[in-house]
Design a protein around this motif. Structure first.
Motif, PDB file in Angstrom:
ATOM      1  N   TYR A   1      -7.640   0.010  -7.797  1.00 21.13           N
ATOM      2  CA  TYR A   1      -6.993   1.095  -6.893  1.00 21.13           C
ATOM      3  C   TYR A   1      -5.229   1.205  -7.253  1.00 21.13           C
ATOM      4  N   PHE A   2      -4.614   0.136  -7.690  1.00 19.79           N
ATOM      5  CA  PHE A   2      -3.300  -0.384  -8.222  1.00 19.79           C
ATOM      6  C   PHE A   2      -3.717  -0.004  -9.972  1.00 19.79           C
TER       7      PHE A   2
ATOM      8  N   LEU B   1       0.895   3.217  -3.122  1.00 17.18           N
ATOM      9  CA  LEU B   1      -0.738   4.056  -3.358  1.00 17.18           C
ATOM     10  C   LEU B   1      -0.346   5.014  -2.780  1.00 17.18           C
TER      11      LEU B   1
ATOM     12  N   GLU C   1       0.805  -1.424   0.183  1.00 17.71           N
ATOM     13  CA  GLU C   1      -0.090  -0.060   0.574  1.00 17.71           C
ATOM     14  C   GLU C   1       0.771   0.889   0.411  1.00 17.71           C
TER      15      GLU C   1
ATOM     16  N   TYR D   1     -11.654   1.227   0.705  1.00 21.06           N
ATOM     17  CA  TYR D   1     -10.404   0.628   0.250  1.00 21.06           C
ATOM     18  C   TYR D   1     -10.406  -1.300   1.202  1.00 21.06           C
TER      19      TYR D   1
ATOM     20  N   ALA E   1      -2.579   4.092  -9.980  1.00 17.62           N
ATOM     21  CA  ALA E   1      -1.382   4.011 -10.302  1.00 17.62           C
ATOM     22  C   ALA E   1      -0.312   3.657 -11.296  1.00 17.62           C
TER      23      ALA E   1
ATOM     24  N   ILE F   1      -3.270   9.050  -7.214  1.00 17.74           N
ATOM     25  CA  ILE F   1      -3.620   8.323  -5.747  1.00 17.74           C
ATOM     26  C   ILE F   1      -3.898   9.094  -5.127  1.00 17.74           C
TER      27      ILE F   1
END
Length: 169
Positions: A164-165, A120, A117, A155, A168, A126
């Motif tokens: 989310y990744f 992120l 994480e 999350y 990124a 992000i």
């Protein structure tokens, strides 16, 4: 020499869900394929990485990358390390020593500061779109997952983290 397959050994569901696509711009420069092996816990990774790496590297067209979080590492390096950099170096040394090998074109051990994480927390997209703040030293955040959950309440680790990744870089 172009190698055929990169095996990435990971310790958990989030890494299993995200690292293949997240790291694709890098691994596809040298490899035709990438396979992720999830040990479902850093203790399992610790117990089995030596044997698995030996099997993988017995074939000349294969390589291994090991990702292991410094946070709660199974060698307890974080408990005695002076810094994250110190923990990184000690964990790498212990794991290479367990293999009686050094880093090479076919083998890399990468302790993740502090956990996946952190990647992120470090990403500008992000930070802008989800965290709504800039984090200048994400590697110093003791609990990246907790910080992300505080700023992005929906999350979740595992497959849910993939969205989310994917945003990124």
């Amino acid at each position: 020499m172009s190698l055929h397959t990169l095996y990435i050994l990971v310790e958990g569901e989030t890494e299993f869900a995200v690292v293949k696509s997240f790291l694709q711009p890098y691994w596809e420069q040298r490899f035709e394929k990438c396979q992720i092996i999830n040990y479902k816990g850093n203790g399992n990774l610790k117990a089995k990485y030596v044997e698995r790496i030996g099997k993988i590297l017995s074939k000349p067209d294969q390589a291994v990358l090991v990702l292991i979080d410094i946070k709660n590492d199974p060698f307890y390096v974080q408990d005695t390390a002076l810094s994250h950099e110190d923990a990184y170096q000690k964990l790498q040394q212990i794991m290479y020593a367990g293999l009686s090998m050094d880093e090479s074109d076919n083998l890399g051990i990468f302790p993740v500061l502090v956990e996946v994480e952190t990647w992120l927390l470090a990403d500008p997209t992000i930070q802008r779109d989800y965290l709504r703040r800039q984090i200048t030293h994400p590697e110093n955040e003791a609990n990246p997952e907790v910080e992300i959950k505080r700023l992005v309440p929906n999350y979740r680790k595992g497959l849910s983290a993939k969205k989310y990744f994917d945003k990124a870089s």
